[in-house]
Design an enzyme around this catalytic site. Structure first.
Site, PDB file in Angstrom:
ATOM      1  N   GLY A 117      25.473  85.331  86.323  1.00 32.52           N
ATOM      2  CA  GLY A 117      25.221  83.925  86.673  1.00 32.52           C
ATOM      3  C   GLY A 117      26.372  83.008  86.273  1.00 32.52           C
ATOM      4  CG  ASP A 141      22.399  90.751  79.765  1.00 33.02           C
ATOM      5  OD1 ASP A 141      22.378  91.733  78.998  1.00 33.02           O
ATOM      6  OD2 ASP A 141      23.207  89.812  79.646  1.00 33.02           O
ATOM      7  NE  ARG A 176      13.674 106.789  56.528  1.00 30.75           N
ATOM      8  CZ  ARG A 176      14.821 107.432  56.375  1.00 30.75           C
ATOM      9  NH1 ARG A 176      15.507 107.815  57.445  1.00 30.75           N
ATOM     10  NH2 ARG A 176      15.310 107.670  55.184  1.00 30.75           N
ATOM     11  NE  ARG A 292      17.148 104.323  56.140  1.00 31.61           N
ATOM     12  CZ  ARG A 292      16.522 104.192  54.965  1.00 31.61           C
ATOM     13  NH1 ARG A 292      15.783 103.120  54.731  1.00 31.61           N
ATOM     14  NH2 ARG A 292      16.639 105.131  54.026  1.00 31.61           N
TER      15      ARG A 292
HETATM   16  O1  F6P Z   1      25.845  90.035  79.250  1.00 32.40           O
HETATM   17  C1  F6P Z   1      25.988  91.308  78.752  1.00 32.40           C
HETATM   18  C2  F6P Z   1      25.944  91.297  77.262  1.00 32.40           C
HETATM   19  O2  F6P Z   1      26.130  92.632  76.817  1.00 32.40           O
HETATM   20  C3  F6P Z   1      24.704  90.700  76.636  1.00 32.40           C
HETATM   21  O3  F6P Z   1      23.622  91.579  76.645  1.00 32.40           O
HETATM   22  C4  F6P Z   1      25.195  90.368  75.258  1.00 32.40           C
HETATM   23  O4  F6P Z   1      24.484  89.265  74.738  1.00 32.40           O
HETATM   24  C5  F6P Z   1      26.626  89.997  75.485  1.00 32.40           C
HETATM   25  O5  F6P Z   1      26.998  90.537  76.735  1.00 32.40           O
HETATM   26  C6  F6P Z   1      27.582  90.516  74.443  1.00 32.40           C
HETATM   27  O6  F6P Z   1      28.825  89.991  74.721  1.00 32.40           O
HETATM   28  P1  F6P Z   1      30.201  90.428  74.077  1.00 32.40           P
HETATM   29  O7  F6P Z   1      30.656  91.663  74.796  1.00 32.40           O
HETATM   30  O8  F6P Z   1      31.091  89.274  74.327  1.00 32.40           O
HETATM   31  O9  F6P Z   1      29.951  90.707  72.635  1.00 32.40           O
END
Ligand code: F6P
Length: 374
Positions: A117, A141, A176, A292
């Protein structure tokens, strides 16, 4: 070869977080554009940065060979936006003009932006600046608006599912509580689907603000039934109901402060803390069970795409090439059922698709007793 597209020149870039299937999409676009429609294809390096800095590679037959199964993106990616390119002193500069200049210099007919997006939002700005644009929806996502699905999601779902499966056996051996932190930004698609597929006991997602007591009740019920271990998956964006406003205000403040953060600026990008680390000690002391935490992190974004993602990325790619040949621009290639549909960029840009409360996965979770924390 369609005569209308004979001399078209196109550019491709991958932007935002990477995901499995990006190379399959690049290959799909390039093969169809070059071999079926007679276009020339270049790829910009490192997302919008390459476009602004005039850094690109011709996507030849040789370059697009062997890409179907390759993880990551051969073009590189970044989260930089043309209208806010970072400078070494931490400030940003609007480089939209430079992006347009590259597009014109290369005599491009269309730029294909592969992203989520946020990428669609940047792409829309470029369209308003005079470029022809098509976007393809990718992200682990699965949160891109106006498409049933994004590529990358299926691969990461498999990885997260396998991880929970593996945690299952060790949780059971040691009796656990295993908390697993799953990506997904501010949506719960990934955590929920993997939790259902792997048979987790609790799944916390941003769409359902959770109550600690509800989680305790669910875990105590398992104990009463003699289940000495439990699997609790937690989407990175999950938040407790009580402190939702408080957390949101803090996150808003953090995102306002974000200007000047990020790679190349010497400052790490702040992320809201994972609920898994907050919940683990509380659950351990409330239930008296050793606990954990596992953070799956970027493992979920790496490696080879699943067959489903390869097929989806390829279909999206060849559709983009067809639409460019037809002169159909200003759209994302969306997926509705088994069809590819054009979605105006305005309907996607900056929007987010969350898990609706009447989604079949929510109904399934409720029906099989997967605790969602409410
Ligand atoms: O949008 C993909 C994603 O992996 C999300 O799930 C996560 O919040 C973000 O990117 C992590 O981003 P970066 O690679 O910048 O740490």
């Amino acid at each position: 070869m369609s005569p209308a597209s004979k001399s078209k020149n196109i550019g491709i870039l991958t932007a935002g977080g990477d995901c499995p299937g990006l190379n399959a999409a690049i290959r799909g676009i390039a093969k169809a554009a070059r071999d079926t429609h007679g276009m020339t294809v270049v790829g910009f390096l490192d997302g919008f940065t390459g476009l602004v800095e005039n850094r690109f590679v011709p996507i030849s037959d040789e370059l697009s060979t062997g890409l179907l199964t390759l993880g990551g993106t051969i073009l590189g990616t970044s989260r930089h936006k043309p209208h806010k390119m970072p400078l070494p002193d931490g400030s940003t500069r609007d480089m939209t003009g430079a992006a347009v200049e590259t597009y014109r210099r290369l005599n491009l007919d269309c730029l294909v932006c592969i992203g989520g997006g946020g990428t669609a939002k940047n792409a829309l700005r470029l369209q308003e600046a005079g470029m022809n644009i098509i976007t393809l929806p990718k992200t682990i996502d699965n949160d891109v608006a106006e498409t049933d699905v994004t590529f990358g999601y299926d691969s990461s779902m498999s990885i997260a599912t396998e991880a929970i499966d593996r945690l299952h056996t060790t949780a059971s051996s040691h009796k656990r509580l295993m908390l697993v932190d799953i990506m997904g930004h501010n949506t719960g698609w990934l955590a929920l689907s993997a939790s259902l597929a792997a048979g987790a006991d609790v799944c916390l997602i941003p769409e359902v603000p959770y109550s600690f007591d509800a989680v305790l009740v669910a875990l105590r019920r398992r104990l009463e039934r003699g289940r000495r271990f439990s699997l609790i998956s937690i989407a990175e964006g999950a938040r407790p109901a009580a402190s939702r406003d408080e957390v949101k205000n803090k996150e808003d403040r953090q995102s306002k402060k974000k200007n000047g953060q990020g790679p190349g600026n010497g400052k790490p990008t702040e992320r809201p803390s994972s609920q898994a680390f907050l919940l683990a000690p509380k659950l351990e002391s409330a239930l008296g069970i050793e606990t954990r935490v596992t953070t799956l992190g970027h493992v979920q974004r790496g490696g080879i795409p699943t067959p489903t993602d390869r097929l989806l990325a390829t279909s999206l790619g060849i559709t983009a090439a067809q639409w460019i040949a037809d002169g159909k621009y200003g759209v994302m290639v969306g997926v509705k059922g088994i069809e590819m549909v054009p979605v105006p960029l305005e309907k996607v840009a900056g929007k987010k698709k969350t898990v609706p409360m009447d989604h079949p996965m929510i109904r399934t979770a409720r029906a099989i007793g997967l605790c969602l924390g409410d």
